[in-house]
Design a protein around this motif. Structure first.
Motif, PDB file in Angstrom:
ATOM      1  N   TYR A   9      -7.770  -4.705   0.854  1.00  0.00           N
ATOM      2  CA  TYR A   9      -8.710  -4.286   0.089  1.00  0.00           C
ATOM      3  C   TYR A   9     -10.161  -4.811   0.589  1.00  0.00           C
ATOM      4  N   ARG A  31     -10.587   4.466   4.253  1.00  0.00           N
ATOM      5  CA  ARG A  31      -9.961   4.446   2.910  1.00  0.00           C
ATOM      6  C   ARG A  31      -8.369   3.779   3.336  1.00  0.00           C
ATOM      7  N   ARG A  32      -7.883   4.261   4.534  1.00  0.00           N
ATOM      8  CA  ARG A  32      -6.401   3.779   4.890  1.00  0.00           C
ATOM      9  C   ARG A  32      -6.430   2.394   5.322  1.00  0.00           C
ATOM     10  N   GLN A  38      -8.598  -0.021   3.928  1.00  0.00           N
ATOM     11  CA  GLN A  38      -8.471  -0.700   2.625  1.00  0.00           C
ATOM     12  C   GLN A  38      -7.330  -0.494   1.911  1.00  0.00           C
ATOM     13  N   GLU A  39      -6.431   0.495   2.182  1.00  0.00           N
ATOM     14  CA  GLU A  39      -4.953   0.292   1.521  1.00  0.00           C
ATOM     15  C   GLU A  39      -4.166  -0.878   2.134  1.00  0.00           C
ATOM     16  N   LEU A  92     -14.506   7.981   6.933  1.00  0.00           N
ATOM     17  CA  LEU A  92     -14.180   7.807   5.426  1.00  0.00           C
ATOM     18  C   LEU A  92     -12.637   7.730   5.261  1.00  0.00           C
ATOM     19  N   GLU A  93     -11.986   8.481   5.902  1.00  0.00           N
ATOM     20  CA  GLU A  93     -10.578   8.340   5.880  1.00  0.00           C
ATOM     21  C   GLU A  93     -10.035   7.246   6.788  1.00  0.00           C
TER      22      GLU A  93
END
Length: 392
Positions: free
Chosen positions: A376, A369-370, A372-373, A365-366
């Protein structure tokens, strides 16, 4: 003495990679062990009867079990030498491990027996007879077992034998227990206090510990142990040393006995290479692995992108981001699939065995998330797996 015995009783002793030569080493070690341990049994048994000493008698029967162990090792080594057949296409090498496992049970049985006898000796102690001749005989026993242990250690390292290294450990245990026996005799001589039963318990516990150690060492290759880091790196670097191989992963080595292994590995090749040329290279590496390591190596070919700048840049970003999240993890087999509204990043992630499912999920998940930063549109399709390499 070790070099003398090896040179005179092991034909072609320098060619330790040969199965026949390795068997000769095993036979020599077994015969020497039988002779030494039978001799020590007779000496200690007589001394134990004269002294009415349970610890000396325990030592004697421990030597007898060691002699039986050497006989079983001899049988195991000879049976392990049998070539492959239609029922056992990978040979019979694992019989050597089974023989060592039987030896461990014999050692444990001896330990339990003398633990019981020592407890009885504490409850009803007998009179000890201190004789300097008996002490000298026990000192001789220490010398013989010390030499026998070093002998097995040298041969075990030379041919990479877990069984011989286990015999070394057992012999060192005998050195300790016999030394403790001598201590109990001197203690009785000086103080008049009989601690023979207590020392006997110590002897039994050391014998039992040695049996557990032998069982552990022989069960690991039977169950399937992780790959030794040195062996892992040796095969990995060997394959990656060929022009046309860009990287490797998923190395697995199956042990079918000493010097009898089968391995598989994924080799990364450029996706635009000629398929016949790549196949010829893979065949050559597999043949060379047999000649160099004696390993039957099966190589799975993974095509990877080496020219597409977008894929190369994405791979670099994923690797850098994962290193920030958890440097113990790694990725391979990354593919980039461009869609209308998203970019699928498909790859395998290798995580340590000690990680629980919750931690693995958190890392995924982390990482997503990174990423997609960064963009996106990135969507990750991750396959989690573990390395077969032992932790260093």
């Amino acid at each position: 003495m070790t070099e003398f015995l090896v040179k005179h009783f092991v034909k072609d002793y320098q060619s330790v990679e040969k199965s026949a030569v390795r068997t000769r080493y095993g036979v020599l070690a077994s015969i020497v062990g039988i002779v030494c341990n039978v001799f020590l049994f007779l000496v200690k048994f007589i001394v134990g009867l004269l002294l009415h000493s349970v610890s000396v008698t325990a030592d004697a029967f421990n030597n007898l079990s060691d002699a039986a162990s050497s006989i079983i090792s001899f049988i195991g080594v000879k049976m392990a030498e049998k070539p492959a057949d239609k029922e056992h296409p990978f040979g019979h090498g694992r019989i050597e491990y089974i023989a060592a496992l039987i030896v461990s049970f014999l050692v444990l049985e001896v330990g339990f027996t003398f633990l019981k006898d020592s407890i009885s000796k504490i409850r009803t102690p007998e009179i000890l007879n201190f004789q300097i001749v008996s002490v000298l005989i026990l000192i001789l026993s220490i010398g013989v077992k010390l030499w026998l242990g070093i002998f097995n250690r040298k041969l075990g390292k030379k041919i990479d034998s877990k069984v011989m290294m286990a015999v070394f450990t057992d012999s060192m245990g005998d050195v300790v227990t016999t030394s403790a026996t001598i201590f109990s005799l001197f203690f009785f001589r000086i103080t008049g206090i009989n601690i023979d039963g207590i020392v006997g318990i110590g002897v039994a516990l050391v014998v039992m510990w040695a049996g557990i150690g032998i069982a552990k060492d022989t069960l690991e290759p039977l169950i399937g142990e992780a790959i030794d880091p040195e062996a892992y790196d040796r095969v990995k670097h060997f394959v990656e040393g060929y022009d046309g191989i860009e990287g490797t992963h998923d190395l697995i080595i199956h042990n079918y006995g000493p010097n009898q292994s089968m391995a598989s590995i994924h080799a990364e090749v450029p996706n635009d290479v000629n398929i016949e040329a790549a196949h010829e290279l893979i065949d050559r590496i597999e043949r060379d692995a047999v000649d160099k390591f004696g390993i039957l190596l099966v190589i799975h070919m993974d095509p990877i992108e080496m020219k597409n700048e977008q894929v190369m840049e994405v791979r670099k970003k994923v690797e850098q981001t994962l290193a920030e999240v958890d440097s113990a993890c790694s990725i391979h087999d990354l593919r980039v699939v461009n869609g209308r509204g998203q970019i699928n990043l498909i790859f395998d992630m290798v995580v340590p065995f000690g990680y629980e499912q919750e931690k693995e999920n958190q890392i995924q998940l982390e990482l997503m998330r990174r990423l997609q930063e960064i963009d996106y549109r990135y969507q990750c399709v991750i396959t989690m797996e573990h390395s077969y390499k032992a932790e260093e």
